[in-house]
Design a protein around this motif. Structure first.
Motif, PDB file in Angstrom:
ATOM      1  N   PRO A   1       0.793  -1.231   0.000  1.00 25.23           N
ATOM      2  CA  PRO A   1       0.000   0.000   0.000  1.00 25.23           C
ATOM      3  C   PRO A   1       0.833   1.294   0.000  1.00 25.23           C
ATOM      4  O   PRO A   1       0.285   2.374  -0.263  1.00 25.23           O
ATOM      5  CB  PRO A   1      -0.813  -0.105   1.297  1.00 25.23           C
ATOM      6  N   ALA A   2       2.132   1.180   0.261  1.00 25.95           N
ATOM      7  CA  ALA A   2       2.958   2.405   0.300  1.00 25.95           C
ATOM      8  C   ALA A   2       3.082   3.033  -1.091  1.00 25.95           C
ATOM      9  O   ALA A   2       3.360   4.220  -1.216  1.00 25.95           O
ATOM     10  CB  ALA A   2       4.347   2.082   0.846  1.00 25.95           C
ATOM     11  N   VAL A   3       2.895   2.208  -2.122  1.00 21.46           N
ATOM     12  CA  VAL A   3       3.066   2.714  -3.490  1.00 21.46           C
ATOM     13  C   VAL A   3       1.698   2.846  -4.154  1.00 21.46           C
ATOM     14  O   VAL A   3       0.972   1.872  -4.300  1.00 21.46           O
ATOM     15  CB  VAL A   3       3.960   1.758  -4.323  1.00 21.46           C
ATOM     16  N   LYS A   4       1.377   4.070  -4.533  1.00 22.59           N
ATOM     17  CA  LYS A   4       0.102   4.316  -5.235  1.00 22.59           C
ATOM     18  C   LYS A   4       0.327   4.145  -6.734  1.00 22.59           C
ATOM     19  O   LYS A   4       1.456   4.281  -7.224  1.00 22.59           O
ATOM     20  CB  LYS A   4      -0.393   5.741  -4.947  1.00 22.59           C
ATOM     21  N   THR A   5      -0.750   3.874  -7.454  1.00 25.23           N
ATOM     22  CA  THR A   5      -0.626   3.727  -8.907  1.00 25.23           C
ATOM     23  C   THR A   5      -1.663   4.592  -9.620  1.00 25.23           C
ATOM     24  O   THR A   5      -2.687   4.968  -9.032  1.00 25.23           O
ATOM     25  CB  THR A   5      -0.850   2.259  -9.340  1.00 25.23           C
ATOM     26  N   SER A   6      -1.363   4.879 -10.883  1.00 22.62           N
ATOM     27  CA  SER A   6      -2.293   5.696 -11.668  1.00 22.62           C
ATOM     28  C   SER A   6      -2.003   5.525 -13.155  1.00 22.62           C
ATOM     29  O   SER A   6      -0.868   5.229 -13.542  1.00 22.62           O
ATOM     30  CB  SER A   6      -2.127   7.171 -11.266  1.00 22.62           C
ATOM     31  N   GLN A   7      -3.019   5.738 -13.969  1.00 23.27           N
ATOM     32  CA  GLN A   7      -2.824   5.788 -15.421  1.00 23.27           C
ATOM     33  C   GLN A   7      -2.814   7.244 -15.885  1.00 23.27           C
ATOM     34  O   GLN A   7      -2.779   7.500 -17.079  1.00 23.27           O
ATOM     35  CB  GLN A   7      -3.932   4.999 -16.133  1.00 23.27           C
ATOM     36  N   ASP A   8      -2.854   8.158 -14.925  1.00 22.25           N
ATOM     37  CA  ASP A   8      -2.928   9.592 -15.238  1.00 22.25           C
ATOM     38  C   ASP A   8      -1.583  10.248 -14.923  1.00 22.25           C
ATOM     39  O   ASP A   8      -1.299  10.602 -13.776  1.00 22.25           O
ATOM     40  CB  ASP A   8      -4.064  10.200 -14.398  1.00 22.25           C
ATOM     41  N   ASN A   9      -0.749  10.403 -15.941  1.00 21.41           N
ATOM     42  CA  ASN A   9       0.590  10.984 -15.727  1.00 21.41           C
ATOM     43  C   ASN A   9       0.510  12.404 -15.163  1.00 21.41           C
ATOM     44  O   ASN A   9       1.298  12.787 -14.297  1.00 21.41           O
ATOM     45  CB  ASN A   9       1.365  11.024 -17.048  1.00 21.41           C
ATOM     46  N   ILE A  10      -0.430  13.177 -15.686  1.00 20.34           N
ATOM     47  CA  ILE A  10      -0.514  14.587 -15.292  1.00 20.34           C
ATOM     48  C   ILE A  10      -0.874  14.702 -13.812  1.00 20.34           C
ATOM     49  O   ILE A  10      -0.210  15.411 -13.047  1.00 20.34           O
ATOM     50  CB  ILE A  10      -1.536  15.326 -16.187  1.00 20.34           C
ATOM     51  N   GLY A  11      -1.904  13.958 -13.407  1.00 21.92           N
ATOM     52  CA  GLY A  11      -2.316  13.994 -12.001  1.00 21.92           C
ATOM     53  C   GLY A  11      -1.206  13.484 -11.088  1.00 21.92           C
ATOM     54  O   GLY A  11      -0.988  14.010  -9.997  1.00 21.92           O
ATOM     55  N   ALA A  12      -0.487  12.457 -11.549  1.00 20.76           N
ATOM     56  CA  ALA A  12       0.572  11.866 -10.721  1.00 20.76           C
ATOM     57  C   ALA A  12       1.764  12.814 -10.584  1.00 20.76           C
ATOM     58  O   ALA A  12       2.365  12.922  -9.513  1.00 20.76           O
ATOM     59  CB  ALA A  12       1.024  10.539 -11.316  1.00 20.76           C
ATOM     60  N   ALA A  13       2.089  13.516 -11.657  1.00 14.99           N
ATOM     61  CA  ALA A  13       3.286  14.373 -11.640  1.00 14.99           C
ATOM     62  C   ALA A  13       3.042  15.707 -10.939  1.00 14.99           C
ATOM     63  O   ALA A  13       3.980  16.329 -10.431  1.00 14.99           O
ATOM     64  CB  ALA A  13       3.766  14.625 -13.072  1.00 14.99           C
TER      65      ALA A  13
END
Ligand code: NAP
Length: 272
Positions: free
Chosen positions: A52-64
Protein backbone atom coordinates in the motif's frame (compact mmCIF):
# COMPACT_ATOMS: atom_id res chain seq x y z
CA UNK A 1 15.87 14.17 4.33
CA UNK A 2 12.77 16.23 3.91
CA UNK A 3 12.88 18.17 0.64
CA UNK A 4 11.57 15.23 -1.35
CA UNK A 5 8.10 14.47 -0.07
CA UNK A 6 6.33 13.31 -3.20
CA UNK A 7 7.96 11.00 -5.76
CA UNK A 8 6.31 10.23 -9.06
CA UNK A 9 7.66 7.44 -11.27
CA UNK A 10 6.42 7.66 -14.86
CA UNK A 11 6.66 4.15 -16.34
CA UNK A 12 6.16 1.24 -13.97
CA UNK A 13 7.91 -1.42 -16.06
CA UNK A 14 10.94 -3.44 -14.93
CA UNK A 15 13.02 -0.45 -13.89
CA UNK A 16 10.21 1.71 -12.52
CA UNK A 17 8.86 -1.16 -10.45
CA UNK A 18 12.30 -2.07 -9.07
CA UNK A 19 12.92 1.56 -8.06
CA UNK A 20 9.48 1.88 -6.45
CA UNK A 21 10.05 -1.38 -4.59
CA UNK A 22 13.44 -0.19 -3.37
CA UNK A 23 12.02 3.09 -2.10
CA UNK A 24 9.06 1.38 -0.43
CA UNK A 25 11.38 -1.13 1.25
CA UNK A 26 13.30 1.72 2.90
CA UNK A 27 10.64 3.70 4.74
CA UNK A 28 13.40 5.20 6.86
CA UNK A 29 14.02 7.61 4.01
CA UNK A 30 11.03 9.66 5.17
CA UNK A 31 9.12 9.76 1.91
CA UNK A 32 5.43 10.52 2.26
CA UNK A 33 4.11 9.74 -1.13
CA UNK A 34 5.18 7.45 -4.00
CA UNK A 35 3.05 7.15 -7.10
CA UNK A 36 3.84 5.09 -10.20
CA UNK A 37 2.14 5.36 -13.58
CA UNK A 38 1.81 2.99 -16.53
CA UNK A 39 -0.49 2.66 -19.51
CA UNK A 40 -2.05 -0.69 -18.65
CA UNK A 41 -3.86 -2.11 -15.64
CA UNK A 42 -1.75 -5.25 -15.99
CA UNK A 43 1.47 -3.35 -15.28
CA UNK A 44 -0.14 -1.38 -12.46
CA UNK A 45 -1.30 -4.64 -10.88
CA UNK A 46 2.34 -5.73 -10.52
CA UNK A 47 3.12 -2.39 -8.86
CA UNK A 48 0.22 -2.77 -6.46
CA UNK A 49 1.75 -6.08 -5.34
CA UNK A 50 4.54 -3.97 -3.77
CA UNK A 51 2.09 -2.99 -1.04
CA UNK A 52 0.00 0.00 0.00
CA UNK A 53 2.96 2.40 0.30
CA UNK A 54 3.07 2.71 -3.49
CA UNK A 55 0.10 4.32 -5.23
CA UNK A 56 -0.63 3.73 -8.91
CA UNK A 57 -2.29 5.70 -11.67
CA UNK A 58 -2.82 5.79 -15.42
CA UNK A 59 -2.93 9.59 -15.24
CA UNK A 60 0.59 10.98 -15.73
CA UNK A 61 -0.51 14.59 -15.29
CA UNK A 62 -2.32 13.99 -12.00
CA UNK A 63 0.57 11.87 -10.72
CA UNK A 64 3.29 14.37 -11.64
CA UNK A 65 1.47 17.44 -10.29
CA UNK A 66 3.10 18.62 -7.08
CA UNK A 67 5.89 16.00 -7.22
CA UNK A 68 9.28 16.96 -5.80
CA UNK A 69 11.03 14.19 -7.72
CA UNK A 70 9.76 12.85 -11.05
CA UNK A 71 11.57 9.72 -12.22
CA UNK A 72 11.18 9.01 -15.93
CA UNK A 73 11.37 5.25 -16.58
CA UNK A 74 9.79 4.79 -20.00
CA UNK A 75 11.53 3.63 -23.17
CA UNK A 76 13.73 6.21 -24.96
CA UNK A 77 11.25 6.71 -27.81
CA UNK A 78 8.41 7.35 -25.33
CA UNK A 79 10.28 10.01 -23.38
CA UNK A 80 9.49 13.13 -25.39
CA UNK A 81 5.73 12.50 -25.39
CA UNK A 82 5.70 11.83 -21.67
CA UNK A 83 7.75 14.93 -20.80
CA UNK A 84 5.64 17.15 -23.03
CA UNK A 85 2.53 15.75 -21.38
CA UNK A 86 3.61 16.45 -17.79
CA UNK A 87 5.65 19.63 -18.43
CA UNK A 88 2.74 22.05 -17.81
CA UNK A 89 2.09 20.71 -14.29
CA UNK A 90 5.71 20.52 -13.10
CA UNK A 91 6.68 23.21 -10.63
CA UNK A 92 10.18 24.08 -11.82
CA UNK A 93 10.84 26.05 -8.66
CA UNK A 94 10.91 22.88 -6.57
CA UNK A 95 10.83 19.86 -8.86
CA UNK A 96 13.72 17.64 -9.97
CA UNK A 97 13.33 15.42 -13.03
CA UNK A 98 15.48 12.30 -12.93
CA UNK A 99 15.68 10.23 -16.10
CA UNK A 100 16.73 6.59 -16.01
CA UNK A 101 16.32 6.46 -19.78
CA UNK A 102 19.52 5.22 -21.38
CA UNK A 103 21.04 7.44 -24.05
CA UNK A 104 18.99 10.64 -23.58
CA UNK A 105 21.30 13.54 -22.79
CA UNK A 106 20.80 16.57 -20.56
CA UNK A 107 20.71 18.70 -23.67
CA UNK A 108 17.84 16.59 -25.11
CA UNK A 109 16.02 16.64 -21.75
CA UNK A 110 16.37 20.43 -21.64
CA UNK A 111 14.93 20.67 -25.12
CA UNK A 112 11.94 18.52 -24.07
CA UNK A 113 11.36 20.30 -20.75
CA UNK A 114 12.00 23.98 -21.48
CA UNK A 115 9.14 26.33 -20.70
CA UNK A 116 8.90 30.08 -20.22
CA UNK A 117 7.63 30.37 -16.68
CA UNK A 118 8.25 34.09 -16.35
CA UNK A 119 9.72 33.60 -12.88
CA UNK A 120 13.24 32.60 -13.98
CA UNK A 121 12.65 28.89 -13.34
CA UNK A 122 12.72 27.76 -16.97
CA UNK A 123 14.20 24.36 -16.20
CA UNK A 124 13.81 21.90 -13.32
CA UNK A 125 16.85 20.33 -11.71
CA UNK A 126 17.88 17.44 -13.93
CA UNK A 127 19.45 14.11 -13.10
CA UNK A 128 20.41 11.15 -15.19
CA UNK A 129 20.41 7.88 -13.29
CA UNK A 130 21.48 4.55 -14.78
CA UNK A 131 20.96 1.54 -12.52
CA UNK A 132 21.18 -2.09 -13.60
CA UNK A 133 18.64 -4.84 -13.14
CA UNK A 134 20.22 -5.97 -9.86
CA UNK A 135 18.49 -2.91 -8.39
CA UNK A 136 15.53 -5.23 -7.73
CA UNK A 137 17.79 -7.04 -5.18
CA UNK A 138 19.38 -3.90 -3.73
CA UNK A 139 22.61 -4.77 -5.57
CA UNK A 140 22.67 -2.25 -8.40
CA UNK A 141 25.67 -0.32 -9.61
CA UNK A 142 23.98 3.01 -10.30
CA UNK A 143 25.56 5.93 -12.16
CA UNK A 144 24.28 9.42 -11.34
CA UNK A 145 24.95 12.70 -13.15
CA UNK A 146 23.30 16.01 -12.26
CA UNK A 147 22.62 19.33 -13.92
CA UNK A 148 21.32 22.32 -11.98
CA UNK A 149 20.32 20.29 -8.90
CA UNK A 150 20.54 21.79 -5.40
CA UNK A 151 23.18 19.95 -3.32
CA UNK A 152 20.64 18.92 -0.65
CA UNK A 153 18.30 17.44 -3.28
CA UNK A 154 21.23 15.67 -4.94
CA UNK A 155 22.16 14.15 -1.57
CA UNK A 156 18.62 12.92 -0.96
CA UNK A 157 18.43 11.26 -4.39
CA UNK A 158 21.88 9.74 -3.88
CA UNK A 159 20.68 8.37 -0.53
CA UNK A 160 17.55 6.88 -2.12
CA UNK A 161 19.58 5.01 -4.75
CA UNK A 162 22.35 4.23 -2.27
CA UNK A 163 19.86 2.01 -0.45
CA UNK A 164 19.49 -0.01 -3.66
CA UNK A 165 23.17 -0.71 -4.26
CA UNK A 166 26.36 1.21 -5.02
CA UNK A 167 26.10 4.75 -6.39
CA UNK A 168 28.82 6.13 -8.65
CA UNK A 169 28.68 9.90 -9.28
CA UNK A 170 29.98 10.72 -12.75
CA UNK A 171 30.05 13.64 -15.18
CA UNK A 172 27.52 13.16 -17.97
CA UNK A 173 30.18 12.24 -20.52
CA UNK A 174 30.93 9.07 -18.51
CA UNK A 175 27.31 7.85 -18.69
CA UNK A 176 27.80 5.77 -21.88
CA UNK A 177 30.85 4.08 -20.35
CA UNK A 178 29.02 3.42 -17.09
CA UNK A 179 26.00 2.07 -18.96
CA UNK A 180 28.21 -0.27 -21.00
CA UNK A 181 30.22 -1.56 -18.05
CA UNK A 182 27.49 -2.01 -15.44
CA UNK A 183 24.07 -1.85 -17.06
CA UNK A 184 24.80 -3.79 -20.27
CA UNK A 185 27.56 -5.38 -18.18
CA UNK A 186 25.04 -7.50 -16.27
CA UNK A 187 24.18 -9.15 -19.59
CA UNK A 188 27.86 -9.57 -20.46
CA UNK A 189 28.60 -11.28 -17.14
CA UNK A 190 25.59 -13.53 -17.73
CA UNK A 191 26.80 -14.22 -21.26
CA UNK A 192 29.99 -15.76 -19.85
CA UNK A 193 27.94 -17.80 -17.36
CA UNK A 194 25.62 -18.96 -20.12
CA UNK A 195 28.56 -19.99 -22.33
CA UNK A 196 30.16 -21.86 -19.42
CA UNK A 197 26.90 -23.66 -18.59
CA UNK A 198 26.47 -24.62 -22.23
CA UNK A 199 30.09 -25.80 -22.30
CA UNK A 200 29.49 -27.78 -19.11
CA UNK A 201 26.65 -29.69 -20.74
CA UNK A 202 28.81 -30.35 -23.82
CA UNK A 203 31.52 -31.96 -21.65
CA UNK A 204 29.20 -34.26 -19.78
CA UNK A 205 27.14 -32.56 -17.05
CA UNK A 206 23.38 -32.19 -17.05
CA UNK A 207 22.19 -28.58 -17.54
CA UNK A 208 21.07 -28.41 -13.93
CA UNK A 209 24.43 -29.68 -12.63
CA UNK A 210 26.36 -27.33 -14.94
CA UNK A 211 24.24 -24.35 -13.82
CA UNK A 212 24.93 -25.08 -10.16
CA UNK A 213 28.64 -25.68 -10.71
CA UNK A 214 29.16 -22.56 -12.83
CA UNK A 215 27.24 -20.25 -10.48
CA UNK A 216 29.12 -21.60 -7.48
CA UNK A 217 32.45 -21.25 -9.28
CA UNK A 218 31.61 -17.63 -10.13
CA UNK A 219 30.61 -16.94 -6.51
CA UNK A 220 33.94 -18.44 -5.39
CA UNK A 221 35.88 -16.27 -7.86
CA UNK A 222 34.13 -13.11 -6.64
CA UNK A 223 34.66 -14.07 -3.00
CA UNK A 224 38.38 -14.54 -3.67
CA UNK A 225 38.60 -11.00 -5.10
CA UNK A 226 36.50 -9.42 -2.37
CA UNK A 227 38.15 -11.23 0.51
CA UNK A 228 41.71 -10.88 -0.70
CA UNK A 229 41.42 -7.42 -2.29
CA UNK A 230 43.30 -8.97 -5.19
CA UNK A 231 43.03 -8.36 -8.93
CA UNK A 232 41.53 -11.02 -11.21
CA UNK A 233 44.97 -11.56 -12.78
CA UNK A 234 46.53 -12.27 -9.35
CA UNK A 235 43.90 -14.93 -8.69
CA UNK A 236 44.37 -16.32 -12.22
CA UNK A 237 48.12 -16.56 -11.59
CA UNK A 238 47.46 -18.64 -8.47
CA UNK A 239 45.70 -21.36 -10.47
CA UNK A 240 47.87 -21.20 -13.57
CA UNK A 241 51.01 -23.32 -13.86
CA UNK A 242 53.02 -22.73 -17.05
CA UNK A 243 52.09 -25.48 -19.49
CA UNK A 244 49.32 -26.72 -17.16
CA UNK A 245 45.63 -27.30 -17.87
CA UNK A 246 44.44 -23.79 -16.95
CA UNK A 247 47.24 -22.16 -18.95
CA UNK A 248 46.26 -24.17 -22.01
CA UNK A 249 42.59 -23.27 -21.56
CA UNK A 250 43.30 -19.57 -21.12
CA UNK A 251 45.58 -19.57 -24.16
CA UNK A 252 42.81 -21.17 -26.23
CA UNK A 253 40.31 -18.57 -25.01
CA UNK A 254 42.69 -15.77 -25.99
CA UNK A 255 43.36 -17.41 -29.35
CA UNK A 256 39.60 -17.23 -29.97
CA UNK A 257 39.59 -13.54 -29.04
CA UNK A 258 38.09 -13.50 -25.52
CA UNK A 259 39.56 -10.16 -24.34
CA UNK A 260 38.97 -8.49 -27.69
CA UNK A 261 35.38 -9.77 -27.84
CA UNK A 262 34.65 -8.26 -24.41
CA UNK A 263 36.28 -4.94 -25.40
CA UNK A 264 34.37 -4.74 -28.67
CA UNK A 265 31.13 -5.48 -26.83
CA UNK A 266 31.78 -2.61 -24.41
CA UNK A 267 32.69 -0.20 -27.21
CA UNK A 268 29.67 -1.16 -29.29
CA UNK A 269 27.29 -0.63 -26.39
CA UNK A 270 28.62 2.92 -25.91
CA UNK A 271 27.55 3.93 -29.41
CA UNK A 272 24.15 5.47 -30.00
N1 NAP B 1 16.38 -2.60 -17.85
C1 NAP B 1 17.58 -2.12 -17.58
O1 NAP B 1 18.55 -2.83 -17.27
C2 NAP B 1 17.81 -0.65 -17.61
C3 NAP B 1 18.96 -0.12 -17.05
C4 NAP B 1 19.15 1.25 -17.05
C5 NAP B 1 18.19 2.05 -17.65
N2 NAP B 1 17.09 1.51 -18.22
C6 NAP B 1 16.11 2.39 -18.86
O2 NAP B 1 14.89 2.28 -18.16
C7 NAP B 1 13.84 2.59 -19.05
C8 NAP B 1 12.72 1.62 -18.83
O3 NAP B 1 13.21 0.32 -19.11
P1 NAP B 1 12.40 -0.96 -18.65
O4 NAP B 1 13.28 -2.12 -18.88
O5 NAP B 1 11.81 -0.73 -17.30
O6 NAP B 1 11.20 -0.94 -19.75
P2 NAP B 1 9.73 -1.52 -19.61
O7 NAP B 1 9.71 -2.69 -18.71
O8 NAP B 1 9.20 -1.68 -21.00
O9 NAP B 1 8.93 -0.34 -18.89
C9 NAP B 1 8.50 0.81 -19.52
C10 NAP B 1 7.16 1.16 -18.89
O10 NAP B 1 6.77 2.44 -19.37
C11 NAP B 1 5.37 2.45 -19.36
N3 NAP B 1 4.90 3.49 -20.26
C12 NAP B 1 5.06 3.60 -21.59
N4 NAP B 1 4.48 4.72 -22.06
C13 NAP B 1 3.92 5.32 -20.99
C14 NAP B 1 3.18 6.49 -20.81
N5 NAP B 1 2.87 7.30 -21.84
N6 NAP B 1 2.77 6.81 -19.58
C15 NAP B 1 3.06 6.02 -18.51
N7 NAP B 1 3.78 4.89 -18.61
C16 NAP B 1 4.19 4.54 -19.83
C17 NAP B 1 4.96 1.08 -19.85
O11 NAP B 1 3.65 0.81 -19.35
P3 NAP B 1 2.79 -0.46 -19.83
O12 NAP B 1 3.54 -1.66 -19.32
O13 NAP B 1 1.51 -0.30 -19.14
O14 NAP B 1 2.75 -0.39 -21.32
C18 NAP B 1 6.04 0.19 -19.25
O15 NAP B 1 5.59 -0.44 -18.07
C19 NAP B 1 14.41 2.55 -20.49
O16 NAP B 1 14.45 3.85 -21.01
C20 NAP B 1 15.80 2.01 -20.30
O17 NAP B 1 16.73 2.65 -21.17
C21 NAP B 1 16.85 0.17 -18.20
Amino acid sequence: MGNIQKICIIGGGNMGRAIAGGIAANPGSGMKNIIVTARTRETLGKIEALGPAVKTSQDNIGAAAGADLVIIAVKPWQTRDVLEEIRPVLDYGKCTVASVVAGISFSELKDMLHKDTGDGNDMPGLMRIIPNTAIALGMSTTFIAACGVQPEIYKEVEDIFGKMGEVVAVPEEMMPAGTALASCGIAYALKYLDAAIQGGTDIGFSREEARKIVINTMKGAIALLETGGTSPQEEIDKVTTPGGYTAKGLAAMEEYGFQEAVMQGLLKSMQR
